[in-house]
Design a protein around this motif. Structure first.
Motif, PDB file in Angstrom:
ATOM      1  N   PRO A 114     -11.942  -1.385  -1.614  1.00 17.98           N
ATOM      2  CA  PRO A 114     -11.620  -2.243  -2.872  1.00 17.98           C
ATOM      3  C   PRO A 114     -12.061  -1.649  -4.220  1.00 17.98           C
ATOM      4  CG  PRO A 114     -12.075  -3.715  -0.935  1.00 17.98           C
ATOM      5  CD  PRO A 114     -12.281  -1.958  -0.616  1.00 17.98           C
ATOM      6  N   THR A 115     -11.505  -1.702  -5.211  1.00 19.17           N
ATOM      7  CA  THR A 115     -12.124  -0.929  -6.453  1.00 19.17           C
ATOM      8  C   THR A 115     -12.896  -2.084  -7.253  1.00 19.17           C
ATOM      9  OG1 THR A 115     -10.187  -2.040  -7.655  1.00 19.17           O
ATOM     10  CG2 THR A 115      -9.867   0.425  -7.107  1.00 19.17           C
ATOM     11  N   LYS A 116     -13.762  -1.714  -7.938  1.00 15.25           N
ATOM     12  CA  LYS A 116     -14.942  -2.569  -8.511  1.00 15.25           C
ATOM     13  C   LYS A 116     -14.435  -2.543  -9.933  1.00 15.25           C
ATOM     14  CE  LYS A 116     -18.465  -1.897  -5.210  1.00 15.25           C
ATOM     15  NZ  LYS A 116     -20.056  -1.638  -5.064  1.00 15.25           N
ATOM     16  N   THR A 117     -14.934  -3.603 -10.583  1.00 21.16           N
ATOM     17  CA  THR A 117     -14.647  -3.588 -12.184  1.00 21.16           C
ATOM     18  C   THR A 117     -15.877  -2.997 -12.673  1.00 21.16           C
ATOM     19  OG1 THR A 117     -15.479  -5.891 -12.237  1.00 21.16           O
ATOM     20  CG2 THR A 117     -13.004  -5.686 -12.053  1.00 21.16           C
ATOM     21  N   LYS A 118     -15.644  -2.644 -13.741  1.00 20.31           N
ATOM     22  CA  LYS A 118     -16.900  -2.105 -14.656  1.00 20.31           C
ATOM     23  C   LYS A 118     -17.832  -3.051 -14.677  1.00 20.31           C
ATOM     24  CE  LYS A 118     -18.036   0.624 -18.754  1.00 20.31           C
ATOM     25  NZ  LYS A 118     -17.503   0.974 -20.090  1.00 20.31           N
ATOM     26  N   LYS A 119     -17.569  -4.298 -15.070  1.00 19.44           N
ATOM     27  CA  LYS A 119     -18.391  -5.433 -15.137  1.00 19.44           C
ATOM     28  C   LYS A 119     -19.414  -5.486 -13.951  1.00 19.44           C
ATOM     29  CE  LYS A 119     -18.718 -10.320 -16.889  1.00 19.44           C
ATOM     30  NZ  LYS A 119     -18.069 -11.471 -17.261  1.00 19.44           N
ATOM     31  N   LYS A 120     -18.599  -5.573 -12.822  1.00 18.08           N
ATOM     32  CA  LYS A 120     -19.140  -5.815 -11.444  1.00 18.08           C
ATOM     33  C   LYS A 120     -20.339  -4.726 -11.160  1.00 18.08           C
ATOM     34  CE  LYS A 120     -18.508  -6.994  -6.604  1.00 18.08           C
ATOM     35  NZ  LYS A 120     -17.654  -7.291  -5.779  1.00 18.08           N
TER      36      LYS A 120
ATOM     37  N   ALA B 212      -3.775  22.888 -10.353  1.00 20.88           N
ATOM     38  CA  ALA B 212      -3.757  21.769  -9.391  1.00 20.88           C
ATOM     39  C   ALA B 212      -3.315  20.648 -10.587  1.00 20.88           C
ATOM     40  CB  ALA B 212      -4.940  21.508  -8.786  1.00 20.88           C
ATOM     41  N   GLN B 213      -2.584  19.605 -10.160  1.00 21.35           N
ATOM     42  CA  GLN B 213      -2.095  18.436 -11.000  1.00 21.35           C
ATOM     43  C   GLN B 213      -2.575  17.217 -10.195  1.00 21.35           C
ATOM     44  OE1 GLN B 213       2.117  19.081 -10.961  1.00 21.35           O
ATOM     45  NE2 GLN B 213       1.966  21.346 -11.724  1.00 21.35           N
ATOM     46  N   SER B 214      -3.142  16.348 -11.267  1.00 18.82           N
ATOM     47  CA  SER B 214      -3.441  15.219 -10.706  1.00 18.82           C
ATOM     48  C   SER B 214      -2.433  14.145 -10.330  1.00 18.82           C
ATOM     49  CB  SER B 214      -4.445  14.422 -11.964  1.00 18.82           C
ATOM     50  OG  SER B 214      -4.748  13.079 -11.363  1.00 18.82           O
ATOM     51  N   VAL B 215      -2.307  13.746  -9.287  1.00 17.56           N
ATOM     52  CA  VAL B 215      -1.148  12.942  -8.816  1.00 17.56           C
ATOM     53  C   VAL B 215      -1.389  11.388  -8.853  1.00 17.56           C
ATOM     54  CG1 VAL B 215       0.368  12.040  -7.073  1.00 17.56           C
ATOM     55  CG2 VAL B 215      -0.238  14.571  -7.378  1.00 17.56           C
ATOM     56  N   MET B 216      -2.820  11.051  -8.268  1.00 13.57           N
ATOM     57  CA  MET B 216      -3.046   9.606  -8.241  1.00 13.57           C
ATOM     58  C   MET B 216      -4.677   9.614  -8.220  1.00 13.57           C
ATOM     59  SD  MET B 216      -2.407   6.379  -8.351  1.00 13.57           S
ATOM     60  CE  MET B 216      -0.804   6.650  -8.409  1.00 13.57           C
ATOM     61  N   HIS B 217      -5.530   8.620  -8.983  1.00 12.58           N
ATOM     62  CA  HIS B 217      -6.781   8.399  -8.793  1.00 12.58           C
ATOM     63  C   HIS B 217      -7.132   6.925  -9.026  1.00 12.58           C
ATOM     64  CE1 HIS B 217      -6.885   8.753 -13.076  1.00 12.58           C
ATOM     65  NE2 HIS B 217      -7.800   7.951 -13.176  1.00 12.58           N
ATOM     66  N   LEU B 218      -8.288   6.232  -8.441  1.00  7.59           N
ATOM     67  CA  LEU B 218      -8.297   5.089  -8.212  1.00  7.59           C
ATOM     68  C   LEU B 218      -9.843   4.884  -9.161  1.00  7.59           C
ATOM     69  CD1 LEU B 218      -7.324   3.637  -4.911  1.00  7.59           C
ATOM     70  CD2 LEU B 218      -5.927   3.718  -7.033  1.00  7.59           C
ATOM     71  N   LYS B 219      -9.898   3.771 -10.273  1.00  8.44           N
ATOM     72  CA  LYS B 219     -11.133   3.829 -10.740  1.00  8.44           C
ATOM     73  C   LYS B 219     -12.103   3.277  -9.623  1.00  8.44           C
ATOM     74  CE  LYS B 219      -9.308   2.917 -15.445  1.00  8.44           C
ATOM     75  NZ  LYS B 219      -9.273   2.000 -16.528  1.00  8.44           N
ATOM     76  N   ASN B 220     -13.264   3.648  -9.859  1.00  6.01           N
ATOM     77  CA  ASN B 220     -14.467   3.157  -8.893  1.00  6.01           C
ATOM     78  C   ASN B 220     -14.165   3.095  -7.460  1.00  6.01           C
ATOM     79  OD1 ASN B 220     -15.767   2.825 -11.407  1.00  6.01           O
ATOM     80  ND2 ASN B 220     -14.670   0.732 -11.747  1.00  6.01           N
ATOM     81  N   THR B 221     -13.398   3.902  -6.977  1.00  5.04           N
ATOM     82  CA  THR B 221     -13.269   4.127  -5.389  1.00  5.04           C
ATOM     83  C   THR B 221     -12.507   5.477  -5.388  1.00  5.04           C
ATOM     84  OG1 THR B 221     -12.890   2.811  -3.367  1.00  5.04           O
ATOM     85  CG2 THR B 221     -10.971   2.648  -5.217  1.00  5.04           C
ATOM     86  N   ALA B 222     -12.789   5.735  -3.898  1.00  7.64           N
ATOM     87  CA  ALA B 222     -12.227   7.251  -3.327  1.00  7.64           C
ATOM     88  C   ALA B 222     -10.996   6.794  -2.619  1.00  7.64           C
ATOM     89  CB  ALA B 222     -13.051   7.946  -2.866  1.00  7.64           C
ATOM     90  N   ILE B 223      -9.826   7.800  -2.757  1.00  6.25           N
ATOM     91  CA  ILE B 223      -8.855   7.709  -1.708  1.00  6.25           C
ATOM     92  C   ILE B 223      -9.192   8.316  -0.719  1.00  6.25           C
ATOM     93  CG2 ILE B 223      -6.302   8.387  -1.601  1.00  6.25           C
ATOM     94  CD1 ILE B 223      -6.001   8.510  -4.379  1.00  6.25           C
TER      95      ILE B 223
END
Length: 684
Positions: free
Chosen positions: A154-160, A125-136
């Motif tokens: 919405p994604t969250k920043t690491k700081k948040k 399996a090949q990764s196509v797209m992932h989002l930081k701190n949130t699910a697709i």
């Protein structure tokens, strides 16, 4: 490694109404049934990718949901596993050239669900797209696979994220109910640019995006929105829009009312097929609409259709639409073209119970997941009006003897036509009367079909093997018979709709099949409401009742559910404050004092739909008045059990309760304990 089972199977240790042979369906068997959950066909129509839902092993595996694994089967019935093990694969799509299968999954190193693809000719399996701190949560590939439309919170920043964790450690955990809801956004990603920082696509309204679908030429998107993340808004306030990708703007919104299902562009882009409701009071999305993609004008494509549309998909080379529909307890597949209300049947009723469709590029082959009286969902391929079964997810089930099953029809006391699915006791003999379990569906905007009707909470063939007749009643207000029929129970909670259950029981008694003094009732959600009503208001008709995530107080139910608006519009058609006494008298707690029916109540402790307090109220009302009642809560479960241990425990308690009163004829409640510990599978 040698596996040891201590003593007998728990299905016989807990309750043994008869000596069950190895060739009959047992309680233990319910916990190991595999089912096909989704299918998608390759562009050339020669193979089908599908997911199979596989239960964890009870008493051995760590508790949790079923695994959902990826397989491919070809038109010669050759099946290949692609992604197996402890995974959950969803949202399958073939690439335009048929070389890859795209899917969503949370793989070993992922923190959230991401988009993957896997080559059909072998490979990882090949990764196509992932989002930081949130699910697709969902996606739609453009026809040329150059872009993908993603749906995600919405994604969250690491700081948040770090700040929120620190505040929780300090004790700041206040929750403002139904505020600070996060809207799911649309992201359109160019897969050739390897974008890292993604920004949500700007829409002219700050709505929650719940679905998306490309046009065949890749220039437009159908985007479905709702005002907020609330489930009530999803049910009653959703809307479809046409989004112009190049102009980055919404060009058209379709004016619909009530519940809303899928939508899809026709091959030439001139039309949009929409699955929806007839009006805001229609309880189900069973109407098929044809909309003009340029003007937005919408017309009922099958006016007066006496059934409910389940799914559809446009042909890839023409403007024909394929659809599956439920009429009564049967299903069929057909095709239709714009400008005509006449359809051509592709799969006749009475063969299979069908759901989602997937059509090949040539339009000559359709993939579908379907079930029958003899098996749960399997992969079927439909060609030239002939359906061929390609998979066998439960080979052991072929060796089990199943009881006779059929649809029966009758009329209620006021002449309304009713039907339901009857399973006879296994090896039943004419002239012998049997105990009956009436298993009532929820909704009530649902109906039971004459296919595979057995699962952990609906005993079906398993109970038939134990000597029961089992009946699945389609009371008035059920779907499958058109909109008018589905509205018959509105503004009449627990009225004629539940009188129908008594009339159905009387019919089964009158034909000589059922012992009138040994009838039990069970069901979940609205079926749980029916079970509670059967144990209180209609107590003289039922000797035992098992209520699951059911309603006991219509006054407090309105104030504690997440679908109060839907309740008002498609069920009650009034508010509690309009007629307090009516709502009270249509509540099982009002009649608890007259109950003579032993009642077992079971409920998920985290249920957002029917609050667990509904079960507590009825339990307390009956307990204080000295009635035979028991309440079982399942921590971590919601509106229906999903984890293996909770499902198995439920099955055991359900059947023990019914056996105790309907087969053994006891007058006292069975013990509340189940010796799960003695059945743990040990390894050495």
């Amino acid at each position: 490694m040698k596996k040891l089972m201590t003593a007998l199977s728990i299905s016989l240790a807990v309750t043994s109404p008869m000596c069950l042979a190895n060739d009959t369906l047992t309680l233990d068997d319910l916990a190991k049934i595999n089912t096909v959950s989704a299918t998608t066909i390759s562009p050339n129509g020669e193979q089908i990718a599908f997911t199979r839902s596989i239960p964890r092993t009870v008493y051995k595996d760590k508790d949790g949901l079923n695994y959902t694994q990826l397989f491919v089967v070809d038109d010669k019935k050759v099946e290949r596993p692609f992604i197996t093990g402890p995974v959950n694969v969803s949202n399958l799509n073939y690439s335009a050239d048929g070389q890859f299968i795209y899917f969503l999954a949370k793989m070993s190193k992922d923190k959230h669900k991401s988009l993957y693809r896997i080559p059909v000719d072998g490979g990882q399996a090949q990764s196509v797209m992932h989002l930081k701190n949130t699910a697709i949560s969902d996606y739609s590939l453009s026809p040329d696979n150059s872009k993908v439309a993603l749906l995600a919170l919405p994604t969250k920043t690491k700081k948040k994220v770090e700040k929120e964790k620190k505040l929780k450690k300090l004790g700041f955990k206040a929750e403002v109910y139904e505020h600070d809801l996060k809207n799911k956004s649309l992201f359109i990603v160019d897969l050739k640019k390897h974008e890292k920082a993604l920004s949500p696509t700007a829409l002219p309204f700050n709505d929650y995006v719940s679905d998306v679908n490309w046009s065949h030429d890749g220039t437009q998107l159908l985007v479905k929105t709702q005002p907020s993340a609330l489930i009530d808004d999803k049910y009653m306030k959703s809307q479809w829009h046409v989004f112009n990708v190049k102009a980055n703007s919404v060009s058209l919104s379709f004016a619909t009312k009530g519940k809303l299902g899928d939508a899809e562009f026709s091959y030439d882009g001139n039309y949009v097929a929409i699955l929806g409701a007839e009006d805001q009071h229609d309880p189900a999305t069973g109407r098929l609409y044809l909309a003009n993609a340029k003007t937005g004008q919408i017309n009922d494509w099958l006016p007066g259709f006496k059934g409910h549309i389940a799914d559809f998909e446009w042909a890839n080379k023409s403007n024909h639409l394929y659809f599956s529909a439920h009429v009564g307890t049967e299903s069929f597949v057909a095709k239709i073209k714009p400008g005509s209300a006449k359809y051509k049947t592709q799969l006749k009723p009475g063969k299979l119970i069908t759901g989602k469709l997937s059509v090949s590029d040539s339009d000559k082959t359709i993939a579908l997941a379907a079930h029958s009286r003899n098996h749960p969902n399997e992969v079927f391929m439909l060609r030239s009006k002939k359906a061929t079964r390609l998979t066998n997810s439960n080979p052991w089930l072929d060796k089990k003897r199943l009881a006779k099953q059929e649809t029966i029809a009758l009329k209620a006391r006021d002449g309304v036509e009713l039907d339901g699915v009857l399973i006879y006791p296994l090896d039943h003999k004419e002239g012998t009367r049997y105990p009956l379990i009436m298993s009532v569906h929820g909704g009530p905007e649902s109906h039971d079909k004459d296919g595979w009707v057995t699962n952990y909470s609906r005993p079906g063939q398993m109970a038939a093997a134990r000597g029961y007749a089992v009946f699945y009643p389609n009371y008035r207000g059920s779907t499958g018979k058109g909109v008018d029929y589905s509205k018959l129970g509105q503004n009449d909670y627990a009225g004629n709709e539940f009188n129908d259950l008594v009339d159905m029981k009387a019919h089964l008694v009158n034909i000589g099949l059922v012992d009138t003094n040994r009838v039990g009732i069970t069901g979940g959600s609205y079926g749980g409401y029916a079970s509670a009503w059967g144990a209180t208001k209609l107590t003289e008709h039922f000797a035992a009742s098992v209520m699951f995530v059911g309603i006991s107080n219509q006054l407090s139910k309105f104030g504690t559910t997440d679908i109060s608006n839907e309740m008002h519009l498609v069920h009650a058609r009034s508010y509690p404050w309009d007629k307090w006494q009516y709502y009270l008298e249509r509540s099982p707690i009002y009649w608890a004092g007259q109950s003579k029916t032993p009642l077992l109540i079971m409920h998920g402790k985290d249920d957002p739909r029917v609050h667990p307090a509904q079960s507590m109220e009825l339990y307390r009302y009956m307990k204080v008045q000295g009635k035979d009642v028991r309440l079982v809560y399942y921590p971590g479960e919601g509106h229906g059990n999903k984890r293996i241990a909770a499902k198995h425990d439920y099955s055991l308690r359900l059947m023990r309760w019914m056996d105790n009163y309907l087969i053994h004829g006891k007058k006292t409640m069975p013990t509340h304990e189940i010796d799960h510990a003695s059945n743990i599978i040990k390894e050495d």
